[in-house]
Structure formats: structure tokens, C-alpha cells
Motif scaffolding. Structure first.
Motif, short mmCIF file in Angstrom:
data_model
loop_
_atom_site.label_atom_id
_atom_site.label_comp_id
_atom_site.label_asym_id
_atom_site.label_seq_id
_atom_site.Cartn_x
_atom_site.Cartn_y
_atom_site.Cartn_z
N GLN A 145 -64.35 -55.65 -41.90
CA GLN A 145 -63.49 -56.27 -42.91
C GLN A 145 -62.26 -56.87 -42.24
O GLN A 145 -61.61 -56.23 -41.42
N HIS A 146 -61.95 -58.09 -42.60
CA HIS A 146 -60.82 -58.76 -41.97
C HIS A 146 -59.49 -58.11 -42.35
O HIS A 146 -58.57 -58.02 -41.54
N GLY A 147 -59.39 -57.63 -43.58
CA GLY A 147 -58.15 -56.96 -43.99
C GLY A 147 -57.90 -55.68 -43.21
O GLY A 147 -56.76 -55.34 -42.92
N GLU A 148 -58.99 -54.99 -42.87
CA GLU A 148 -58.84 -53.75 -42.09
C GLU A 148 -58.35 -54.08 -40.68
O GLU A 148 -57.53 -53.35 -40.11
N LEU A 149 -58.83 -55.19 -40.12
CA LEU A 149 -58.35 -55.61 -38.80
C LEU A 149 -56.89 -56.03 -38.87
O LEU A 149 -56.10 -55.75 -37.96
N MET A 150 -56.51 -56.69 -39.96
CA MET A 150 -55.11 -57.07 -40.14
C MET A 150 -54.22 -55.85 -40.24
O MET A 150 -53.07 -55.85 -39.77
N SER A 151 -54.73 -54.79 -40.84
CA SER A 151 -53.96 -53.55 -40.97
C SER A 151 -53.64 -52.97 -39.60
O SER A 151 -52.56 -52.42 -39.38
N ARG A 152 -54.56 -53.10 -38.66
CA ARG A 152 -54.30 -52.60 -37.30
C ARG A 152 -53.22 -53.43 -36.63
O ARG A 152 -52.40 -52.91 -35.87
N MET A 153 -53.21 -54.73 -36.92
CA MET A 153 -52.21 -55.61 -36.34
C MET A 153 -50.82 -55.37 -36.91
O MET A 153 -49.81 -55.58 -36.23
N THR A 154 -50.75 -54.95 -38.16
CA THR A 154 -49.46 -54.81 -38.84
C THR A 154 -49.05 -53.34 -38.99
O THR A 154 -48.14 -52.87 -38.31
N ASN A 155 -49.70 -52.61 -39.88
CA ASN A 155 -49.29 -51.24 -40.20
C ASN A 155 -49.34 -50.30 -39.00
O ASN A 155 -48.41 -49.54 -38.75
N ASP A 156 -50.46 -50.36 -38.26
CA ASP A 156 -50.62 -49.42 -37.15
C ASP A 156 -49.62 -49.69 -36.03
O ASP A 156 -49.02 -48.75 -35.48
N ILE A 157 -49.41 -50.95 -35.71
CA ILE A 157 -48.44 -51.28 -34.66
C ILE A 157 -47.02 -50.99 -35.13
O ILE A 157 -46.17 -50.58 -34.33
N GLU A 158 -46.76 -51.18 -36.42
CA GLU A 158 -45.41 -50.86 -36.94
C GLU A 158 -45.12 -49.38 -36.81
O GLU A 158 -43.98 -48.98 -36.54
N ASN A 159 -46.13 -48.53 -36.98
CA ASN A 159 -45.95 -47.09 -36.78
C ASN A 159 -45.52 -46.79 -35.35
O ASN A 159 -44.64 -45.97 -35.10
N VAL A 160 -46.17 -47.45 -34.39
CA VAL A 160 -45.81 -47.27 -32.98
C VAL A 160 -44.38 -47.75 -32.75
O VAL A 160 -43.59 -47.11 -32.04
N SER A 161 -44.02 -48.88 -33.36
CA SER A 161 -42.68 -49.44 -33.20
C SER A 161 -41.61 -48.46 -33.68
O SER A 161 -40.61 -48.22 -32.99
N GLN A 162 -41.81 -47.90 -34.86
CA GLN A 162 -40.83 -46.96 -35.42
C GLN A 162 -40.68 -45.73 -34.53
O GLN A 162 -39.58 -45.22 -34.35
N THR A 163 -41.79 -45.27 -33.98
CA THR A 163 -41.74 -44.07 -33.13
C THR A 163 -40.99 -44.35 -31.83
O THR A 163 -40.16 -43.55 -31.40
#
Length: 607
Positions: A145-163
Motif C-alpha cells: 500500500q502506498h499510504g503505508e510506505l508514506m507512513s514510514r517516510m513521515t510518521n516513523d522518521i518523525e519518531n526518530v527525529s523527536q528521540t
């Protein structure tokens, strides 16, 4: 493991095993463990080593100053206030103010520099992931799913950024503060130090119990976010289909189910994580009470082991001792969340890119002769989609592929564009095996006109120029004229500078197709692949498209897929596909009246 959880206050549903199930490992994905993920994040941060060392030095300074402050307060109480002498009292107060001012400056600088380090590291991770997306084969995107791939680009990387922004400094500072605090406490009063540290076993047990659960919950939460984003992107992209078949309720039910799963996992992840500060405050207050109570008794006995200043220092250090432990416990939860996100990002970055082993023929200018020799291919394990396909198309000829849906027509196109490689047989272009041609060489001389052309959110000029980025404005306009698109473009508000919305929602399907043909004309390809290019178009627009396609195909080797047989009447060769095989082939005049499949299809179309 979570069966003991019941509905608190009678309304919150329990966490189900479905919420925590591990996703099936996709072929080609290599699972990571937490240690590997942390090491890979560290390598990104360590690339800025000089600035990182400066930050660590400032963290050490700020930790030392935070320990020195309470010590000076206790010293002032014992040596000046309790003793009743004030000579030098002013200097000590000024020193105390300087210590806390230096602490503020050091904390500001370390935070400012660490944000720069973390953002550059996250920028590299984000660009690395996006760059890797561009190198992955088409089949990778076909099965996700393209939305799931987009989630890795946005939400998952943002989690790393905040940490990285918050946790790195916090963890290092907490460790230094903890070690320094214990050292000073031991030098002042070993007895009170031992009493203060009695909370550590309880604290360790509580944190272990909590983080054991939050680790799985954070992974489940990130997975639920990805699935929800994928479903949202899919439903929005297919909104016309949803409405056409009145499936709004079903889509809403699916959304509610996935949203409910995210709510449950998010609820329990935050609930368990929220236990940590509560437990820490309870133990902190207990340690404070022990130090104040027993320390006061020892001070009153007058044996000199403990002074009032020592008690003041210890009451402050008792809090300062538990605060870094509290911070470490909280940051551990944050790190678990970041690991869950980074693990999903690195899983994509570990996917094997589209291999291009071809070294020669990089500068080859193709003539357009195409030959299939006993080609067989299947998208997955099991039956082949096409097999024993053999044909030859000479330069400049137009070959039409007809047949029922699922007969293998589009698969032939996919193989010719090297979106997939054949399992058996050989494909040759100008006598060169297609696997020996670099993909860039092949695709730079190939153009596509698809049934549902894709337009970018850019100007009309830029959308056409996408076929060849170095094309001049004059070449773009000339291509639009040849594609019969110039007239409608000039009627747009800003002509060629009109910015289209996502996928050209404000123009008709036929106009999109004309822009797609203009894009192919600008590319000036040797090979032309047309997949249902006139499907779902009104008669008047179809005539314009047919005229534009004839100009486009002139002098080029063209492959045409069409269900409407009137669109292939001018083709030089007809290939009839049936059940993945080439049922019959030949020139138009040879097949008409032969009684074969093509002849039957023509008679059926006439009826």
C-alpha cells in the motif's frame, strides 16, 4: 500476555492478540533487532563527530554544575547561616548565581547544537529512504500500500527525529548526573546514601515490568498507523469507485476498525508509559521522607555524623538522584518508540534495489527491432502469466495485442519495459538481449501512453516536459500541437503555465490523454508502448487522440494494447493472446476472414 486487561471504567475495550500480532515477514525483508537499529542510527549521528563531542562536553559541564549547585547551598547553610557568620557570604551567593547561570547557558547551547545534529541525521535518513524508493523495482510497489510506505517516510522518521532531539542529551546527562550525585552523596554520608539507594531495586523492577510491555505496544502502534494511512490513501485515491458502487458504509466500517485498533494500541502504550512518572514520584517521595526523617534524628543526636547542611544537601540530592532515573525510564520508552519506527524505515532500506548488471551498450542508440523467444513469466510462485511467447517486430512497425482481460497483454509490456524480467526465454532488442541493456538506456528511448495517464501537481508546460527535461518551451508547444492539445491548453486560465491539481482533476480524461501523448512526443522515443490509450473516451475526443497517436507512432516501433478493435486496424501486425499464450498472429488482412480468434472478435464487435 494481555488477557488480564479488562475494560477500565466499563468503556475501554481490551487489547486483542490481533493488535499485537507480528506482521508476516515479506520476502526480501530482513528483520532487524534493537541493537542493530541503534547502531545504524548512531552511525548517522557520529558523522558529525566534532559537533557531537562539543555537545557531550557541554552535557558534562551542565551535569557538573547541576551537582555543584546543591552542594554550595548546603555549604552556605552550614558555614554561614547556622554558624552565624557572614564574612564572604556575598561571594558565595555570587558564585551560586554564576553556577546556575552557567548551567542555563550550557543547557541552551547543548540543546541548540543537538537539534542541528539530529535534524541533519534525520534529513540523511529521509533522503536515503526516498532515494532508495527510486531504486526499488516496480514489483516492490505493486505488492504494498502506498499510504503505508508514506507512513514510514513521515510518521516513523518523525519518531526518530523527536528521540534524537530530546533523548540523546537526556540519557547522557542523566547518566553523568546520576554518577556524580552518588559520588558526592557517598563523600558526605555513606549511611544516608545507602538509605536513599534502597529505592533502586523497586524502581528497576517497576521499569522492567512496564517497558517489557511498552516495547511490543509501540511496534503495534506504528504498524497500526501504517495500515491506517495505507487504507486512507487507498480510499481517497479510489473515491470515484467508492461512490460509484455506494461503498461508503463499507469503507467507513473498515476505517473504524483500523482506527479502533490504533486507538487501542495507542491507549495502552501511553497508559503503561504513564505509569513510570507515577511510580517514580512515589518512590522519590519515599526516599525524601527517609532522608529527612532519619537524617533529622541523626542531626539531633549531636554525634556529628550528620549536620543540618548535610540534610539540606541530601534532601536536594534525593530528588536529584531519582530525577535522572525517572528521566532514563521515560526516555527508554521514547527510544523504544523510535526503534519501532527506525526498524520499519531500515526494513525498506534493506530491500534489494533494482539490479542493473548490464555494463555495456550504455550509449547504444536503438533502432527498434524487438524479438521474444519462448518467453515465460509469472508474477509470483506458481503458474506463469505468459508462456511460450515468441514474435518479432521490425523497426517502425506497429504491433497490436488483443485478447480477453487477463490474457497476458499488459505483462508483455511490463517485460518489454523491464519492470519485470522473464523467468524463461529471451527478449532481444536490435539483437541485444534486454538484460544486457542498462535499464536507463532502454527506458530513455521508450515512452508510455497508459489508459489512466498520471499528471503531476505542476504546470501544463512542466507536465509535458517531463518526457524530456531539457526540452525547450518551443519544443513543448510543438509537441502539444501535434498531440491536438494546444487548443484546449490555450483556453485554460494561464495557458501552458496553468498549474494542474493532483493528477489533473480539473481537466477531462481525454485532455489528460492528449497531454500524455504530448509528453511522449517530447520524449521522441524509439519504442512506444500504448496500453488502452483510447479507453473510456468519447467519440469526438477519440478521433483527436487517434490522429495524435498516428503522428506519434510514425517511424517508431509501437506496441498497442486495445480492447476496442477499431483502434488497431492500422497496425502492421496483430497478436492475439489467449490464456497467456500467443494464440495467433499475422497481418490484418491475413487474419480477417480466416475464421480464427481475431476474425471472430471482429464479427462480434460488428454485432
Amino acid at each position: 500476555m494481555f488477557d488480564f486487561i479488562r475494560k477500565p471504567f466499563g468503556y475501554e475495550p481490551i487489547l486483542t492478540k490481533e493488535d499485537l500480532k507480528k506482521p508476516k515477514e515479506k520476502k526480501g525483508e530482513r528483520p532487524n533487532n534493537s541493537k542493530d537499529v541503534l547502531l545504524r542510527i548512531w552511525r548517522l549521528v557520529d558523522e558529525q563527530r566534532a559537533l557531537l563531542i562539543a555537545v557531550l562536553v557541554l552535557v558534562a559541564i551542565s551535569s557538573g554544575l547541576s551537582i555543584l549547585g546543591p552542594y554550595l547551598v548546603g555549604h552556605i547553610v552550614d558555614e554561614y547561616i547556622v554558624a552565624g557568620r557572614f564574612g564572604g557570604f556575598g561571594r558565595m551567593v555570587v558564585l551560586l548565581i554564576a553556577v546556575y547561570a552557567g548551567l542555563s547557558v550550557a543547557m541552551y547551547l547543548q540543546s541548540f547544537w543537538m537539534i542541528g545534529i539530529s535534524q541533519r541525521a534525520v534529513y540523511k535518513m529521509r533522503t536515503g529512504l526516498f532515494s532508495h524508493f527510486q531504486q526499488l523495482p516496480v514489483k516492490f510497489f505493486d505488492r504494498r500500500q502506498h499510504g503505508e510506505l508514506m507512513s514510514r517516510m513521515t510518521n516513523d522518521i518523525e519518531n526518530v527525529s523527536q528521540t534524537l532531539n530530546n533523548s540523546f542529551i537526556q540519557v547522557f546527562s542523566s547518566v553523568l548526573t546520576l554518577v556524580g550525585t552518588v559520588a558526592v552523596m557517598l563523600s558526605l554520608s555513606p549511611l544516608l546514601t545507602v538509605l536513599t539507594m534502597t529505592i533502586i531495586p523497586l524502581m528497576f523492577a517497576a521499569v522492567r515490568w512496564i517497558t517489557k510491555r511498552t516495547g511490543r505496544l509501540y511496534k503495534a502502534q506504528q504498524r497500526a498507523v501504517g495500515e491506517l494511512n495505507g487504507m486512507i490513501e487507498e480510499s481517497i485515491s479510489g473515491q470515484r469507485i467508492v461512490k460509484a458502487f455506494s461503498q461508503e458504509d463499507r469503507v467507513m466500517d473498515e476505517f473504524t476498525e483500523k482506527s479502533e485498533r490504533l486507538r487501542r494500541t495507542g491507549f495502552w502504550a501511553l497508559t503503561y508509559a504513564g505509569f513510570i512518572p507515577k511510580v517514580m514520584n512515589f518512590l522519590n517521595n519515599g526516599a525524601f521522607a527517609v532522608v529527612a526523617g532519619i537524617g533529622g534524628i541523626l542531626a539531633l543526636t549531636g554525634d556529628g555524623l550528620v549536620t543540618i547542611g548535610t540534610i539540606v544537601i541530601f534532601t536536594e540530592y534525593a530528588r536529584q538522584f531519582t530525577r535522572p532515573l525517572n528521566d532514563l525510564a521515560n526516555q527508554f520508552n521514547t527510544v523504544l518508540s523510535a526503534i519501532a519506527g527506525a526498524e520499519r524505515v531500515f526494513a525498506i532500506m534493506d530491500e534489494k534495489p533494482e539490479r542493473d548488471d548490464a555494463k555495456g551498450h550504455a550509449d547504444t542508440v536503438l533502432k527498434g527491432e524487438v524479438e521474444f523467444r519462448n518467453v515465460a513469466f509469472g508474477y509470483g510462485e506458481g503458474d506463469y502469466t505468459v508462456e511460450e511467447v515468441s514474435f518479432r517486430v521490425r523497426p517502425g512497425e506497429a504491433a497490436a495485442f488483443v485478447g480477453a482481460t487477463g490474457a497476458g497483454k499488459t505483462t508483455v509490456m511490463q517485460l518489454l519495459a523491464r519492470f519485470y524480467d522473464a523467468n524463461e526465454g529471451q527478449i532481444l532488442i536490435d539483437g541485444i538481449p534486454i538484460t544486457e541493456l542498462p535499464r536507463k538506456t532502454l527506458r530513455s528511448q521508450t515512452a508510455f501512453v497508459l489508459q489512466d495517464p498520471f499528471l503531476f501537481e505542476a504546470s501544463v508546460m512542466d507536465n509535458i516536459r517531463y518526457g524530456r527535461l531539457d526540452a525547450t518551451d518551443e519544443e513543448v508547444i510543438e509537441a502539444a500541437k501535434e498531440a491536438n492539445a494546444h487548443d484546449f491548453i490555450m483556453k485554460l486560465e494561464d495557458g501552458y503555465e496553468t498549474v494542474l491539481s493532483a493528477d489533473g482533476g480539473e481537466i477531462s480524461q481525454g485532455q489528460k490523454q492528449l497531454l500524455s501523448i504530448a509528453r511522449a512526443l517530447v520524449a521522441d522515443p524509439v519504442l512506444l508502448l500504448l496500453d488502452e490509450a483510447t479507453s473510456s473516451i468519447d467519440t469526438v475526443t477519440e478521433m483527436k487522440i487517434q490522429e495524435a497517436l498516428e503522428r506519434l507512432m510514425e517511424g517508431r516501433t509501437s506496441f498497442i494494447i486495445a480492447h476496442r478493435l477499431n483502434t488497431v486496424r492500422k497496425a502492421d501486425l496483430i497478436f492475439v493472446m489467449q490464456d497467456g499464450r500467443l494464440a495467433e498472429s499475422g497481418k490484418q488482412e491475413e487474419l480477417i476472414g480466416s475464421g480464427g480468434l481475431y476474425d471472430q472478435m471482429l464479427k462480434g464487435a460488428e454485432l
